[in-house]
Design an enzyme around this catalytic site. Structure first.
Site, mmCIF file in Angstrom:
data_model
loop_
_atom_site.group_PDB
_atom_site.id
_atom_site.type_symbol
_atom_site.label_atom_id
_atom_site.label_comp_id
_atom_site.label_asym_id
_atom_site.label_seq_id
_atom_site.Cartn_x
_atom_site.Cartn_y
_atom_site.Cartn_z
ATOM 1 N N GLY A 45 0.965 -1.235 -0.120
ATOM 2 C CA GLY A 45 -0.051 -0.105 0.157
ATOM 3 C C GLY A 45 0.823 1.222 0.072
ATOM 4 O O GLY A 45 2.161 1.252 0.687
ATOM 5 N N GLN A 50 2.768 10.039 1.266
ATOM 6 C CA GLN A 50 4.292 9.509 1.027
ATOM 7 C C GLN A 50 5.095 9.517 -0.085
ATOM 8 O O GLN A 50 6.466 9.326 -0.009
ATOM 9 C CB GLN A 50 4.049 7.776 1.309
ATOM 10 C CG GLN A 50 3.407 7.444 2.596
ATOM 11 C CD GLN A 50 3.302 5.718 2.680
ATOM 12 O OE1 GLN A 50 2.219 5.464 2.179
ATOM 13 N NE2 GLN A 50 4.400 5.202 3.407
ATOM 14 N N CYS A 99 5.997 -0.122 7.259
ATOM 15 C CA CYS A 99 5.598 1.022 6.468
ATOM 16 C C CYS A 99 6.950 1.357 5.538
ATOM 17 O O CYS A 99 8.019 1.697 6.176
ATOM 18 C CB CYS A 99 5.204 2.097 7.495
ATOM 19 S SG CYS A 99 4.599 3.841 6.513
ATOM 20 N N LEU A 100 6.604 1.932 4.411
ATOM 21 C CA LEU A 100 7.692 2.388 3.526
ATOM 22 C C LEU A 100 8.479 3.538 3.870
ATOM 23 O O LEU A 100 9.852 3.602 3.858
ATOM 24 C CB LEU A 100 7.189 2.327 2.116
ATOM 25 C CG LEU A 100 6.830 1.194 1.308
ATOM 26 C CD1 LEU A 100 6.192 1.409 0.165
ATOM 27 C CD2 LEU A 100 7.911 0.318 1.258
ATOM 28 N N HIS A 141 -4.336 1.137 7.817
ATOM 29 C CA HIS A 141 -2.850 2.073 8.050
ATOM 30 C C HIS A 141 -2.810 3.148 7.001
ATOM 31 O O HIS A 141 -2.237 4.217 7.267
ATOM 32 C CB HIS A 141 -1.945 0.718 7.561
ATOM 33 C CG HIS A 141 -0.519 1.149 7.405
ATOM 34 N ND1 HIS A 141 0.481 0.730 8.318
ATOM 35 C CD2 HIS A 141 0.272 2.211 6.916
ATOM 36 C CE1 HIS A 141 1.666 1.114 7.915
ATOM 37 N NE2 HIS A 141 1.465 2.171 6.950
ATOM 38 N N GLU A 142 -3.113 2.822 5.559
ATOM 39 C CA GLU A 142 -3.153 4.036 4.593
ATOM 40 C C GLU A 142 -4.091 4.886 4.860
ATOM 41 O O GLU A 142 -3.684 6.136 4.551
ATOM 42 C CB GLU A 142 -3.418 3.189 3.118
ATOM 43 C CG GLU A 142 -2.800 1.964 2.861
ATOM 44 C CD GLU A 142 -1.007 2.386 2.964
ATOM 45 O OE1 GLU A 142 -0.533 3.432 2.650
ATOM 46 O OE2 GLU A 142 0.014 1.295 3.155
ATOM 47 N N HIS A 145 -2.367 7.577 7.073
ATOM 48 C CA HIS A 145 -1.768 8.422 6.286
ATOM 49 C C HIS A 145 -2.517 9.572 5.807
ATOM 50 O O HIS A 145 -1.807 10.930 5.805
ATOM 51 C CB HIS A 145 -0.848 7.972 5.067
ATOM 52 C CG HIS A 145 0.167 6.894 5.345
ATOM 53 N ND1 HIS A 145 1.513 7.485 6.137
ATOM 54 C CD2 HIS A 145 0.353 5.710 5.212
ATOM 55 C CE1 HIS A 145 2.034 6.310 6.307
ATOM 56 N NE2 HIS A 145 1.671 5.439 5.889
HETATM 57 NI NI NI Z 1 2.502 3.372 5.645
#
Ligand code: NI
Length: 186
Positions: A45, A50, A99-100, A141-142, A145
């Site tokens: 995701g 991000q 998370c990236l 989670h997304e 953001h």
């Molecule tokens: Ni993330």
């Protein structure tokens, strides 16, 4: 085009994202770039903040997790202006997340097992659906953001204290990862 992933500590990750009003060639290009960036970095995701864009746009593809979490099969979705509704009475489960924007870290996070979501796809077509299990986790989670939150915000203060030096290194951009990143300081 692969975009740099903005790291924890960058102010764009703390901003509340803006609603998308209209389609455009730029938007379609951004969506294509987000897919490419997500797959390149082995993510399941990616939210627009991000990649430095404070807009309500998310791409998800949980299919690499489908063997362990069958609900993730065929879960490739582009979400524009998603709205989620969590039934507070539903079960809460703790599982490891990463998370990236926080390379090299993973922590247990409690999330609701089920949610309902309304969203627009990449063609601004409306959808509505129910999601559960790990796919519901990815969505939550997304979605965080878009609110200017990261998963680490759900971690206990004691645990956060224990990983503080790792967090500080991410803020400074001292990370080893195989995808392009952009830190708060460079
Ligand atoms: Ni993330």
């Amino acid at each position: 085009m692969i975009l740099p992933v903005y790291l924890y500590g960058h102010p764009v990750l703390r901003r509340e994202a803006e609603t998308l009003e209209a389609d455009s060639a730029e938007l379609q290009k951004l969506i294509a770039d987000m897919w490419e960036t997500m797959y390149h970095s082995d993510g399941v995701g990616l939210a627009a903040p991000q990649v430095g864009k404070s807009i309500r746009l998310i791409v998800i593809d949980g299919s690499p997790m489908a063997e362990r979490f069958p609900e993730c099969a065929g879960s490739k979705m582009c979400l524009i202006n998603p709205e989620i509704e969590v039934d507070e009475d539903t079960e809460v489960v703790s599982r490891e997340e990463g998370c990236l924007s926080l390379p090299g870290l993973s922590e247990n996070v409690k999330r609701h097992e089920k949610l309902r979501m309304r969203w627009l796809d990449e063609n601004f077509k409306e959808h509505e659906g129910e999601f559960s299990g790990f796919l519901a986790r990815i969505i939550q989670h997304e979605f965080d953001h878009l609110l200017g939150k990261v998963y680490i915000d759900h971690v206990s203060p004691i645990r956060k204290q224990l990983i503080r030096s790792k967090l500080n290194n991410i803020v400074k951009g001292k990370v080893a990862c195989e995808y392009r990143v952009k830190s708060a300081t460079k």
